[in-house]
Motif scaffolding. Structure first.
Motif, PDB file in Angstrom:
ATOM      1  N   MET A 151      36.102  42.986  35.422  1.00 40.74           N
ATOM      2  CA  MET A 151      37.521  42.297  36.155  1.00 40.74           C
ATOM      3  C   MET A 151      38.652  43.825  36.037  1.00 40.74           C
ATOM      4  O   MET A 151      39.572  43.519  36.499  1.00 40.74           O
ATOM      5  CB  MET A 151      37.765  41.195  35.915  1.00 40.74           C
ATOM      6  CG  MET A 151      36.732  40.074  36.972  1.00 40.74           C
ATOM      7  SD  MET A 151      35.636  40.886  38.747  1.00 40.74           S
ATOM      8  CE  MET A 151      37.334  39.704  39.503  1.00 40.74           C
ATOM      9  N   ARG A 152      38.874  43.349  34.488  1.00 41.65           N
ATOM     10  CA  ARG A 152      40.292  43.409  34.250  1.00 41.65           C
ATOM     11  C   ARG A 152      40.554  44.991  33.845  1.00 41.65           C
ATOM     12  O   ARG A 152      41.626  45.442  34.304  1.00 41.65           O
ATOM     13  CB  ARG A 152      39.939  42.428  32.060  1.00 41.65           C
ATOM     14  CG  ARG A 152      40.919  41.729  31.867  1.00 41.65           C
ATOM     15  CD  ARG A 152      40.398  41.251  30.728  1.00 41.65           C
ATOM     16  NE  ARG A 152      40.452  39.753  29.993  1.00 41.65           N
ATOM     17  CZ  ARG A 152      39.740  39.675  29.021  1.00 41.65           C
ATOM     18  NH1 ARG A 152      39.532  40.422  28.233  1.00 41.65           N
ATOM     19  NH2 ARG A 152      39.764  38.225  28.623  1.00 41.65           N
ATOM     20  N   TYR A 182      41.282  46.019  37.540  1.00 37.31           N
ATOM     21  CA  TYR A 182      42.330  45.233  38.275  1.00 37.31           C
ATOM     22  C   TYR A 182      43.869  46.279  37.828  1.00 37.31           C
ATOM     23  O   TYR A 182      44.434  46.069  38.700  1.00 37.31           O
ATOM     24  CB  TYR A 182      42.698  43.485  37.405  1.00 37.31           C
ATOM     25  CG  TYR A 182      43.527  42.933  38.319  1.00 37.31           C
ATOM     26  CD1 TYR A 182      44.036  43.232  40.154  1.00 37.31           C
ATOM     27  CD2 TYR A 182      45.070  42.451  37.395  1.00 37.31           C
ATOM     28  CE1 TYR A 182      45.193  42.427  40.275  1.00 37.31           C
ATOM     29  CE2 TYR A 182      46.216  41.934  38.412  1.00 37.31           C
ATOM     30  CZ  TYR A 182      46.028  41.912  39.340  1.00 37.31           C
ATOM     31  OH  TYR A 182      47.242  41.355  40.408  1.00 37.31           O
ATOM     32  N   GLN A 221      45.222  42.118  45.579  1.00 36.01           N
ATOM     33  CA  GLN A 221      44.407  40.656  44.063  1.00 36.01           C
ATOM     34  C   GLN A 221      42.902  41.414  44.479  1.00 36.01           C
ATOM     35  O   GLN A 221      42.306  42.244  44.929  1.00 36.01           O
ATOM     36  CB  GLN A 221      44.552  39.649  44.542  1.00 36.01           C
ATOM     37  CG  GLN A 221      45.788  39.120  44.979  1.00 36.01           C
ATOM     38  CD  GLN A 221      45.440  37.112  45.740  1.00 36.01           C
ATOM     39  OE1 GLN A 221      44.364  36.751  45.157  1.00 36.01           O
ATOM     40  NE2 GLN A 221      46.670  36.838  45.254  1.00 36.01           N
ATOM     41  N   LEU A 222      42.412  41.485  42.923  1.00 36.82           N
ATOM     42  CA  LEU A 222      40.271  41.860  43.004  1.00 36.82           C
ATOM     43  C   LEU A 222      40.116  40.151  42.746  1.00 36.82           C
ATOM     44  O   LEU A 222      39.880  39.323  42.066  1.00 36.82           O
ATOM     45  CB  LEU A 222      40.578  42.171  41.385  1.00 36.82           C
ATOM     46  CG  LEU A 222      38.475  42.295  40.993  1.00 36.82           C
ATOM     47  CD1 LEU A 222      38.130  43.603  42.114  1.00 36.82           C
ATOM     48  CD2 LEU A 222      39.399  42.593  40.088  1.00 36.82           C
ATOM     49  N   LYS A 223      38.454  40.275  43.624  1.00 33.54           N
ATOM     50  CA  LYS A 223      38.237  38.878  43.425  1.00 33.54           C
ATOM     51  C   LYS A 223      36.668  39.121  43.012  1.00 33.54           C
ATOM     52  O   LYS A 223      36.069  40.250  43.637  1.00 33.54           O
ATOM     53  CB  LYS A 223      38.064  37.961  44.587  1.00 33.54           C
ATOM     54  CG  LYS A 223      39.760  37.745  44.626  1.00 33.54           C
ATOM     55  CD  LYS A 223      39.547  36.309  45.611  1.00 33.54           C
ATOM     56  CE  LYS A 223      41.103  35.654  46.022  1.00 33.54           C
ATOM     57  NZ  LYS A 223      41.284  35.388  45.427  1.00 33.54           N
ATOM     58  N   GLU A 273      39.291  32.938  32.986  1.00 33.38           N
ATOM     59  CA  GLU A 273      40.416  33.600  33.597  1.00 33.38           C
ATOM     60  C   GLU A 273      39.854  34.527  35.013  1.00 33.38           C
ATOM     61  O   GLU A 273      40.215  34.586  35.713  1.00 33.38           O
ATOM     62  CB  GLU A 273      40.044  34.780  32.635  1.00 33.38           C
ATOM     63  CG  GLU A 273      41.234  35.510  32.666  1.00 33.38           C
ATOM     64  CD  GLU A 273      41.023  37.055  32.107  1.00 33.38           C
ATOM     65  OE1 GLU A 273      41.671  37.937  31.749  1.00 33.38           O
ATOM     66  OE2 GLU A 273      40.457  36.733  30.825  1.00 33.38           O
ATOM     67  N   HIS A 276      42.374  33.057  37.658  1.00 32.43           N
ATOM     68  CA  HIS A 276      43.265  33.642  38.008  1.00 32.43           C
ATOM     69  C   HIS A 276      42.885  34.945  38.702  1.00 32.43           C
ATOM     70  O   HIS A 276      43.301  34.723  39.618  1.00 32.43           O
ATOM     71  CB  HIS A 276      42.810  34.981  36.139  1.00 32.43           C
ATOM     72  CG  HIS A 276      44.365  36.267  36.258  1.00 32.43           C
ATOM     73  ND1 HIS A 276      45.322  36.307  36.345  1.00 32.43           N
ATOM     74  CD2 HIS A 276      43.924  37.792  36.514  1.00 32.43           C
ATOM     75  CE1 HIS A 276      45.756  37.265  36.597  1.00 32.43           C
ATOM     76  NE2 HIS A 276      44.695  38.175  36.343  1.00 32.43           N
ATOM     77  N   PHE A 277      40.929  35.352  38.762  1.00 34.66           N
ATOM     78  CA  PHE A 277      40.860  35.917  39.777  1.00 34.66           C
ATOM     79  C   PHE A 277      40.376  35.647  41.428  1.00 34.66           C
ATOM     80  O   PHE A 277      40.965  35.983  42.011  1.00 34.66           O
ATOM     81  CB  PHE A 277      39.599  37.166  39.320  1.00 34.66           C
ATOM     82  CG  PHE A 277      39.886  38.188  38.154  1.00 34.66           C
ATOM     83  CD1 PHE A 277      40.848  39.444  38.533  1.00 34.66           C
ATOM     84  CD2 PHE A 277      39.609  38.037  36.464  1.00 34.66           C
ATOM     85  CE1 PHE A 277      41.093  39.838  37.353  1.00 34.66           C
ATOM     86  CE2 PHE A 277      40.322  38.496  36.039  1.00 34.66           C
ATOM     87  CZ  PHE A 277      41.267  39.577  36.054  1.00 34.66           C
TER      88      PHE A 277
END
Length: 251
Positions: A98-99, A102, A124-126, A150, A154-155
């Motif tokens: 994910m990081r 993103y 945003q990223l989900k 996280e 965060h996501f």
């Protein structure tokens, strides 16, 4: 004046062994739902097959899983396949993947709008997942608490219901998930589709038809490369899933 919507990218991680019509259907369901909130504009989707080192029984080589996903998504004008995760020498934690994506999405966004854009609506990223994904948080040793925090805090998650599974119960039974429930979006699939990659592989091993469960191009690729045989299903049979091994090795 209508409120501006947050640009949103949906990321699906998994084996995709093989990718099925249901995998692709998740993206369409999730996009419709997120648009219906009035808050988001889905601008892209990413399929990220796991690397060969994951250790799951019957997992065929990543090059084949990536190729099948690319064939399956040729008809999509917004979902693409990314092979970064599949090319890593070791299994990559979902949060790490994910990081990576993103950071890449932010760089592309900054290039397209300029560094001095005054809008607060950064993309945003989900994580897009099925309802059964939430139950994996209960498996001892599979997830680090800080990674779950996280990932969800965060996501965020876009979770599509599947069969009789109730994702709301999994959220209710977890203090962490319950605390972050505002960032977990539940999508109901009213058209029941129980397509399972496991059952697809079983059918293929037995020489049965999987037409209409997979795109024709994927079926052709499977036959062309003689994938999903009795021998391939024995791959990693005695192996322990890499996430369990990796987490156990960490202090």
């Amino acid at each position: 004046m209508a409120a501006r919507r947050v640009p949103l990218v949906l990321l699906a991680c998994g084996s995709f062994n093989p990718i099925t019509n249901q995998h692709m259907r998740l993206f369409e369901l999730a996009r419709d739902h997120m648009h219906s909130t009035g808050q988001y504009q889905v601008v892209g989707g990413i399929v990220s097959p796991v690397s060969d080192s994951y250790g799951k029984q019957g997992l065929v080589l990543a090059k084949h899983r990536v190729a099948m996903a690319e064939l399956a998504l040729q008809s999509s004008n917004w979902v693409t396949v990314d092979e970064w995760e599949s090319q890593q020498p070791d299994w990559t934690e979902t949060v790490v993947t994910m990081r990576y994506h993103y950071r890449r999405i932010l760089k592309e966004y900054e290039r397209s709008v300029g560094m001095h854009n005054n809008s607060n609506l950064s993309p945003q990223l989900k994580l897009l997942c099925g309802a059964d994904f939430l139950d994996t948080f209960k498996i001892p040793g599979l997830w680090r608490d800080d990674h779950v925090e996280e990932l969800v805090g965060h996501f965020g998650l876009v979770c599509v219901s599947r069969g009789e599974l109730q994702p709301e119960r999994a959220v209710h039974e977890s203090d962490l998930l319950s605390y972050r429930r505002h960032n977990i979006f539940h999508v109901r699939e009213w058209v029941k589709n129980e397509t399972s990659a496991t059952e697809v592989r079983r059918a293929l091993r037995r020489g049965l038809s999987v037409k209409y469960l997979l795109p024709d191009s994927v079926i052709e690729y499977i036959h062309q490369h003689n994938l999903y045989t009795e021998d391939s299903e024995m791959r990693n049979k005695s192996a322990v899933l890499r996430p369990l091994v990796k987490q156990a090795q960490e202090p």
